[in-house]
Design an enzyme around this catalytic site. Sequence first.
Site, short mmCIF file in Angstrom:
data_model
loop_
_atom_site.label_atom_id
_atom_site.label_comp_id
_atom_site.label_asym_id
_atom_site.label_seq_id
_atom_site.Cartn_x
_atom_site.Cartn_y
_atom_site.Cartn_z
N ASP A 1 50.19 -9.11 52.60
CA ASP A 1 50.75 -8.00 53.38
C ASP A 1 52.11 -7.64 52.78
OD1 ASP A 1 50.52 -6.54 56.22
OD2 ASP A 1 52.60 -7.13 55.89
N ILE A 2 52.38 -6.34 52.65
CA ILE A 2 53.65 -5.88 52.11
C ILE A 2 54.74 -6.10 53.15
CG2 ILE A 2 54.90 -3.92 51.15
CD1 ILE A 2 52.24 -2.73 50.32
N GLU B 1 48.76 -1.72 55.07
CA GLU B 1 49.49 -2.31 53.94
C GLU B 1 48.97 -3.70 53.60
OE1 GLU B 1 51.96 -3.28 57.65
OE2 GLU B 1 50.66 -1.68 56.92
#
Length: 512
Positions: free
Chosen positions: A340-341, A383
Amino acid sequence: MTGLLTAQIALAVATHAMAARGGSWVGRAIWIGMITDVVAVSAMVAITGGSNGPLVFLYTVGALAAGILLSSRAGFRFIALSTIAIVTMDVMTHTHTFGKTTFFPGGLAAVAALWIIGGAGTMFSIYNERELKRQNAELATIRQVTLDIEDSLTLEEIFTDLCRGVVEGFRFDAAALLLWDGDMMRVAASQGTTGSSDMRIDLRGRIANALRMKDALVTSRKEATSDGALIPLLGPRGYLAIPIAEDGLLIVTRDGRKGRPGTLRENEVEALDRLAHHARLAIANARLHAHMSEMAITDPLTGLANHGEMQARLAFECGRLQRYATLRAAGHHLSVILLDIDHFKKFNDRFGHQAGDAVLKGVAAALKGAVRSFDIAARYGGEEFAVILPETTEEAAREIAERIRRSVSMYPFASEDGKSVRVTVSVGIATAPENGSTPAALIKQADASLYHSKEEGRNRVTHALDTERPVARILTMDATRRRRAQGEARARAGARRAPARSSHPRRRTPPV
């Protein structure tokens, strides 16, 4: 005379009625009618004066018309039968001189006219029949090859079926299909060629111009030898080159061996051109089908596999792992990575959604460069990204995940004002069979490990075996944290809705 004519008419009507009924008697009935017609007309000609009579001209004209209109075999038979009839009636109507039969000039002229004019017409019928058979064979070949290539949905099958159908149907010695690959052409499929498949050929001059102009090109053996570009593929032979697609070329050749003519006929060029038209449609359909199939499993923004394709591939790999377990084949593993960003929402709020899309594309590019060729990289949603690692142990999965994390952190992201922006990711890993053997279990464990990485400060890699807390507790803490955040949000909203306190003191109403 009247009785003979009446009998002939009655017999002709009967034979035509038999022919109209069909069946195996059709041919026999027609020939019986023809023989009776010849006999009756010959008798009438003999009665009216023989070869010098008025009916011999009409008889000869009728025989000529029948010989020309009938098929080649039937025409020859009818001319021979008419010749016998003319000779017979001429002999019957004239006397013998010095013990020999005198054949008068009228009968001789009739026989000569029959064989010269009728024979020419019959030869013309033979040519027409052969041409009709050839055209029917070409149409049948085009139809069969078209059906074969239309049933195929992949370009490889279409190219192979096309080359094989051209060689077998049109009796060529060799056929090859070439596609542009950069500045050179690659052999996509071949049949009967001397060169190997996937060889690259540098085509220039007339062939390249023909391909650009979408025109067919017939090259003699001398021209092909002087050019020399296709000698490694076809040998020193003349060939026909036909554009088969926007970037493809069909080349066929025939060298004249095995009793076949070496030159290409004009009708063969036309037939191959018609076949090329059908092939272009089949190739366009196959490419459209491949494009639509790719779009159905690909995320349009990042170019990675989409969520549905990721779930399907994960289910397949889990099923394969379970089959190994059923066979008691040890040593097989499957790992799943979720990443996950970090702070992506803040990045979007600060730089805008276009910059956020650029970050998603950059992370996808870094992901592609960090994984192996047989790994499946996908956009899980928003994301979040996922990577399926077949036949990958815990240690190997850690190395790949760490490589992904470093690759993303070093990727050159830039904002709209040109400044460099640093982006990091948090990574969670789960490995089968240690952390489960179903897609749901692996995703759940990898997701819990991902949240553990975020709790520990982000920009790190966590395996499901690293966390000391069980997954259920992690999920419970996440739910508690979400409820606490929701309560704080409601409290802030209530504070905004409450009326502001007045700076003046309230006036108390005195009691009555």
